[in-house]
Each structure stands twice: as structure tokens, then as C-alpha cells.
Enzyme design. Sequence first.
Site, PDB file in Angstrom:
ATOM      1  N   CYS A 172      12.957   1.855  28.767  1.00 38.65           N
ATOM      2  CA  CYS A 172      13.655   3.079  28.365  1.00 38.65           C
ATOM      3  C   CYS A 172      12.713   4.188  27.914  1.00 38.65           C
ATOM      4  O   CYS A 172      13.096   5.358  27.917  1.00 38.65           O
ATOM      5  CB  CYS A 172      14.641   2.773  27.235  1.00 38.65           C
ATOM      6  SG  CYS A 172      15.711   1.374  27.556  1.00 38.65           S
ATOM      7  N   HIS A 179      15.852   8.593  19.466  1.00 35.65           N
ATOM      8  CA  HIS A 179      16.230   7.735  20.591  1.00 35.65           C
ATOM      9  C   HIS A 179      17.751   7.540  20.567  1.00 35.65           C
ATOM     10  O   HIS A 179      18.424   7.756  21.573  1.00 35.65           O
ATOM     11  CB  HIS A 179      15.495   6.399  20.482  1.00 35.65           C
ATOM     12  CG  HIS A 179      15.626   5.528  21.676  1.00 35.65           C
ATOM     13  ND1 HIS A 179      15.235   5.925  22.930  1.00 35.65           N
ATOM     14  CD2 HIS A 179      16.104   4.261  21.817  1.00 35.65           C
ATOM     15  CE1 HIS A 179      15.462   4.960  23.802  1.00 35.65           C
ATOM     16  NE2 HIS A 179      15.987   3.930  23.148  1.00 35.65           N
ATOM     17  N   HIS A 183      23.078   7.034  27.949  1.00 37.96           N
ATOM     18  CA  HIS A 183      21.713   6.516  27.963  1.00 37.96           C
ATOM     19  C   HIS A 183      21.213   6.546  29.405  1.00 37.96           C
ATOM     20  O   HIS A 183      21.684   5.791  30.257  1.00 37.96           O
ATOM     21  CB  HIS A 183      21.689   5.089  27.417  1.00 37.96           C
ATOM     22  CG  HIS A 183      20.306   4.592  27.116  1.00 37.96           C
ATOM     23  ND1 HIS A 183      19.169   5.098  27.702  1.00 37.96           N
ATOM     24  CD2 HIS A 183      19.871   3.614  26.261  1.00 37.96           C
ATOM     25  CE1 HIS A 183      18.109   4.467  27.249  1.00 37.96           C
ATOM     26  NE2 HIS A 183      18.511   3.559  26.355  1.00 37.96           N
ATOM     27  N   SER A 213      -5.191  61.131  68.247  1.00 35.01           N
ATOM     28  CA  SER A 213      -5.962  62.351  68.019  1.00 35.01           C
ATOM     29  C   SER A 213      -6.865  62.202  66.797  1.00 35.01           C
ATOM     30  O   SER A 213      -7.746  61.341  66.767  1.00 35.01           O
ATOM     31  CB  SER A 213      -5.010  63.544  67.878  1.00 35.01           C
ATOM     32  OG  SER A 213      -5.735  64.751  67.777  1.00 35.01           O
TER      33      SER A 213
END
Length: 957
Positions: free
Chosen positions: A156, A292, A329, A580
Site C-alpha cells: 500500500c 494513511h 483505499h 525587383s
Amino acid sequence: MGLACRTPGAADPDELWAALTADRELLDLLPPDGTDPAVVPTLGWLADHDAFDADFFGIGPREAETTDPQHRVLLECAWAALEDAGRVPSRFPGTVGVYVGSGESDHLVRLLARPDLVRSLGPMRLRLSNLKDYLAPRLAHRLGLTGPAITVQTACSTSLVAVHLARRALLAGECDLAIAGGVSITTLERTGYRYEEGGIFARDGHCRSFAPDATGTVPGNGVGLVVLRRLADAVRDGDPVRAVLRGSAVNNDGPVRAGFTAPGVDGQARVISRALADAGLRQDEVDVVEAHGTGTVLGDAIERAALDQVFGRRDRPLWIGSVKSNVGHLDTSAGVIGLVKTVLAVEHARLPASLHVADPGAGAVRVNVVTRPWPGDDDRPRRAGVSSFGMGGTNAHVIVEQAPPRDASDGPRRPELVVVSAADARGREEAVDRLRRWAARHPDGSVADVAATLGRGREHLPFRASLTCRDVGALARTAPEHWTRGGPARRPVVFAFPGQGTWVPGLGAGLYAEEPVFRDAVDEAAELLAGPRDLRQVMFGPDDGPPGGHLQPALFVLEYALARLWQSFGVEPVAMIGHSLGEYTAATLSGVLTLDDALALVAERGRLMERLPPGAMLAVALSEEELAERLPGRLLDALDLAAVNGPAQCALAGPPDAVAELARFAVDARVPHRRLATAHAFHSRMCVPVAAEFAEFAARRPYAEPGLPYVSTVSGDWVTSVDGDHWATQLRGTVRFSAGVRTVLAHHPDAVFLEVGPGSTLSGMVRQHQPGAGRRASLPRPVAPASERPSLLTAAGALWCDGVALRWETLAPGGRIIPLPTYPFHRRTFPVPGTAPAPAPPRQDAPPAATPATALDGLEPLVGLFWEELLGTGDLTPGSDFIALGGDSLVAARLVARIADVLGVELPVRTVFDHPLLGAQARALEDAAHRQLGEERAAELLAEAGALTHEGTRRQE
């Protein structure tokens, strides 16, 4: 520097931030299937995870089908992150590293369950397209990145550990830019998850991080990436700095925990403390921690204890929360999504609520239960920590700090060139629409920043659109049909310099005021041509008298300065042509003349022409042959053919009364005509009295060989050498502009002629030779000084749409790179092979195939069936290209194995790459069959191949 993400309910960081600040839960509530009461009908589902823009990345259908969706989604996300950072690979001079991780590949499980697929493609190819080991290398390969490419796997905490490793690699000098993050996508059925008492998943389908009634987490899919660079390098180069990673740390709990899957208080506390030490900060100098926060009873309690251990002695609250309460999660991508949330919060000075918690708690560590302004002190940068903890005990913590103040865009507000591009026409139109919608939402934005971001910070793809606008409001209001479009093309540029009849007093004053390169070129020429009258006064006024003999030097200098400005924009011609007087500008840029000598010649030419009696010139819409047939003899005797400008466009010169009679004739004959703005009869016998004197003056000048090819309109052919007599002949003789254009087009048939001078007269002449050619004029008349830069930028945008590379550091030097809408991928679904994929969207305005479709014969149909099996593509022709369709060495090995198995003919793998076209490959196979099997057996083989092809087609149907 850059962010990109896709989460449940949010396709990008902007959508995620809008949801977070609106306190929205983004989980999918699914209808119960009724078969298993333990299944909770909730999931953090990633929309369109099985869809992919394979064409954008040059990936063939079979490879796309067999590649893990995690690899595919991460690839698109990486491109978006690099665009957000304004550092696409082709425009970054240093090395770019990749540090990423992914979840488990259930896609591979499904593929390996297909024996026919394993037999056809081989297990090695399937593993290469799905195993985690190849995640980072595949991303580096597809994006052309040459730094370290490292796949990270720590469960994780994977994506935040990847960020830490990328940061360390940058500080160690292992790369100069890094992409870091992770992805987690399961492709199983969208039914929800099974709740088990004592497990990690929530009973009620909500992730209640740090809530007393939390029962677990909710699984979800997601992807997130950040683009990192050393701060000093980013500040030095003016890169966007969205936040600073002030410190980071990684560790493992070790044995001090209840079990392998259980977290540990001491390990989490240590990693946070080490990150603070790495950042050089005290615990009271951080305002927030993005935790977390899985919502599990055990996990949240341990994390809360670790936070208390580090921050528990503070005088003011430390606010914590978790994005998992919004999106669930997201497994290996969870940490980087928490980081993305935190960067956005630090940027916006706003802290989103952590959902499903009513009571923030007491003490130093409190849950943020309402969305609020940033809770820190105004006298120091905003700071936050981000935690991510992996099952198995690998912990990561990162300290995020507010970015240093950024200077505003340099320079005055002025019109800018805004460009977008895409791989196809549909993408181009969507990119225009996205940018207009962004502009409508950001009316106070800087158009200089928009121009810089899209010019300097994006890949320039084949299908293009450009717009010159003064502000972001105009960008929003301008309808799509008013944009210039082009593509795909890479047209060479030819500079075309007009002659004296195009002069407009005051033209160039706006560029002189705004463009340093133009101003420097004019100043240099004016100082070289010092005299009683300053050339700049003649050009831009006010001045006391008419231009007189200064008109020709003024026109020459205007063209010369314009050419230098175009070159500073990155526009380098492959050839030049001058009408020219314009031939002098071409000769100077080619190196035949120095600027000093060119000015002397042009000034002398102008002085001598002023001595001539008055004359006139008239342009008529007749060819040279028609003039000889239709003009009365007296006019043919009195006038000279001054110029042949097109198939039906000539100019005649002579005494004013003869020209006036010619005009009356043209009216009576209904011939379109136009009087030229000249006081003398250039390129006629009236110039003879000064021709010898001019030749003598010109003979005293040195001449070099041309460095850059240009055509002389004396001969209508390429110039190889020049002398004094050439300029005398050029003064008197017919201007063969039409012949010169034909000469250029014979060598560069797709050239775009850029008129470098006043007006668009030459553009009209070129269109007679190139029907449908767009006008590419630097300063079309009439144009006010304030409109000169917009006119020039509009022409630059048209050239860019023609495929011309521009130097954006010069075109958009003062703007900053800012977040803008990223690439509009055109995805189509790629399910597991064997199920029907969605049809590919038509590629609009796609270039024609190199080989037209023809009937397949011989062994081509059978080889084509093998290609379809291995590459997943149909509609093959003899000109179909094995490599272009995604063939590589592994596929080639499978192809020759199939040929040997079915036909008994052995081919070296090298043969596939030596003969990549289907028709050539089939012929090589037939030749090999004759050599290996003999003529009789080879003939039988051809008949058998036809039967096999018929049977294979029948089985496919």
C-alpha cells in the site's frame, strides 16, 4: 512541478479538488445483485479503465488488448503529468527517471486462462505486457526517457515510496527530472466487495477514517503521478513549482508489531520523525498531516498513537484527515493520491474535510471534520506531512511545503500566439474547445502564460490550430472557426521579398517599438547608412520631406529586418526569391552581399533612379503571349515588359502618357489592371541612361558565392555567381518572377512562400502557381502600428500549422508555464482478446496510406491471417507495415514459428524486419519455399495456403 491523477469519480486533479472541497464521497453505489448478502455493493471504480488511446502511443491493437490496463492507464497519466509540468520529453535537455509501482495483475490471470491465446502469442509476450517488472521500463520506452526506470513494490505504500526514491535520485544527480507514483486497477466484475467480520473491509460501504464507528476500508482503483525536479534547477529555468518536497523518509516496522500484516506504532513514529529531521523542521512547524487513515479499527488506532507520539506536545492542533474517506483505499496508488490532495491543499490554502467523522477529538492531534482555510500561520510557508504505510511494515512519510513566490510574467501585456495540437483532427478540435472552456473559467489569466505553456511546454503534434489574441477573454470569446488550422504537414519555407511598388510610409513602426531583433537590425542598417537624413525618420516619420532616393534603402531595410526577425522566430528558409528590389535582400541574407555593400548598392540605385524622368507602371491580367497578340503596335513600341508575375499577370512600364493609354485600352477590353505606386518606369528602357553608371559602381563591390539558395528574377533560375553587370541588367531587364517561382516549386513542390515585406502582392502571384495556397504575408496592408505584431504572429501561426518549427523561446519569452488542460485522449475499449472490442474511431484527416489497397494474392492472404492473429489488426494491404502495426522481435519470432509450424518453411527472424511490408514478406516466404522445398512442393504449398486461408477466414467469421 506537475500532477496527474484519475480516481473514482474524478478524471483529473481539478475534478478531484472540486469534489474534495465540496465534501463529496466519490465511491460507486452499485445495485445489489441479491445473490450474496455478504457482498457490499460499493466500490471505488475507475471509469473507462479498460479504454486506451493506443494510436497516440503507436501501440497496435493486439498489444493494447494484451497489456495490463494498469500499464496503459499509467502511460496516459504520465503524459498528462509531463504536460502539466510543461516538460514533455522531446523538449527537456536532461535525463528523466521513472519510479512507479502497480497492483496485482488479474489481467494476466485472464489471459493465461486462454490456451489459444497462449499458444498464439506465447507466454513470454503476455508476461512482458503484464508483469510489474516491466511497468517502469515500458513507460520509459514509450515516452523516450533515458534516466533510471525502476518499478517499486511495497504494497500500500508503493507510490509514496516511489516519490521518496525519485526525490533521493534527483538529489543524488541520478536524473534531472523524475516521474513518480503508482497505479492500482482490478478488472474483476463490478459488483462490490465481500464483507467478512474481522477483515479490513467496511461493513457499510464507507471508509470512516479515524471515526469511532469505523469498520474498515473500501477497495478502489486509481492512478496518480507527480513530476519532480531539483528546486534550484526549476527556479533557475522558470519552471512551475507547485510545491516543495522539503523532506522524506522510508523505513520498516521490523519485528515490533503483532504480526506481518499488523502496523507498528514505533515504526510509524520513527519514519515521521526522520522525515521532519530530513526537512530540518521541528514538529510544531507542520500544520497538517494527510494520514494513511484506512478506517480499520486497529490501523487507525496505531496511526493515531504514532501521531500523538510525534506531535502530542504541540501548543496548537495538528489537523489530520484522509482522502480515503472520499475515494476509498486505492492500494498501491493510495500514497500518491494523498500527496496530490496535499499539494492542491497547500496551493489553494484550503484544507478539505475528512468525511464521516463528527467529532474532531481533543488534544494536539485532531481530525479535520470541516473544509476550512489553511490552519497555519501567515508568517511562514504552509507545510503538511503525508503518510503511507504498507502491509508488511514499509512506511513512508513526505513533508510538503508551499512553493516559493513566483514572479509575474515578464514584459507588457500584448497580443500572443496561442497554439494547440493533437494526433488527429478530432483531438485538435477537442483541444481547442477545452482551452476555450478553461479561458472562460479564468478570465483574469495571462495570455502570455498560455502562449508560453502551449508553445514551450507541449509536444507539437501533426494536427494543429493557432490563434492570435490580446487577452484570455478574447481566447474564450473567439469562435473555433476563426482559428487557423493545418496538418499533417512539414512544408519548407521560401522567403519572398517584394519590390518598390509595395512601400507604405510608417510601416514597421510597431515592430520597431516592440521587437528587439527587428529594432537592432534597423538600427544597424541606419548607422551604416549615415547621412544628412536618418533612415529611421524616413521609415517611421515624421520627416520633413518625401522619401525620394531614400525609399529604396528604406524598403530594403524593412525587408532585411523582417527577415532577421523571422529567423529569430526559428523560421529558416530553404530558398529565397526577390521581386525587383527584393533581390538585394535575398542576396544579402544569402551572403552574396554584406549588409554594408547591399546598403551602398541600394542607396546608389535609388539616387540614380531619382535622376530619371517621370515614368509609370501598370499591372494587367494578361499573359506575355496575350500581350503580344492583343496590344496595339503603338503601345508595344512605347512600353516595355517590366515583369512577368504569373501565368496571366504582367506589368508594363514606360512614359506616363503611354501607360495612361494602356489603362484606357484595358478598360475598353475589360482586362483587369492596376496602376503601380511608382514615380519611375522601372525595368524599362527609361532606365538605360543610368545603367552603365550603376554597373560601374556595382563592379567595385566584392561578391561571394550564395550560401543560402535563391532565385534571380533576371533569369528565373538559381543564382550561382553575381557581378556588377548583373545588377545593371537587373535594373533594366524584365522581372521573371513567374519563372522564378516555377524554378523553386520544381525543387520544393510543397513549399510555402512567406512574403517578407509590405503587403500581400507576391502571395497573390504565388497562388497563380500554387492553387489553394494560403496567404503567408508578414505585414498585409493596410495595417496600423498596433496591429503589426498581431499580423506577424498570425502569419507565424499559419506557418506553424504548415508544420514549420518555431523558436518559442523567442516568440513567447516572458510567459510562465502554468497548468492548462492536458491532452484529450481518444480512448477505445480493449477487453481481453476474444471478446469484441469497440470499433476504432475514424482517424480524421489522416494521411493517405503509403501503398494503396490492392487485392492480396499468392501467400499474402495467409501471412495476413498470421498478422491479424499476432497483431490484432485487419484491413491489410500489400503495403501494410509490420513494424508500424506494432510488430517487434518477440512478435516476429512468433510469426516465423507459426510459418514453420503451418507451412514447414524456415525463415530467419531477420527476414521479417528486412521485408516489413506484407507483400514483400509474402514474396520472401515464397522464395524461401522454392529454395527449401523445391518447385513442385512449393506449387502445392501455394494451393494448400489458399485452402488454409479460406478455412482461417471461415473460422474467424
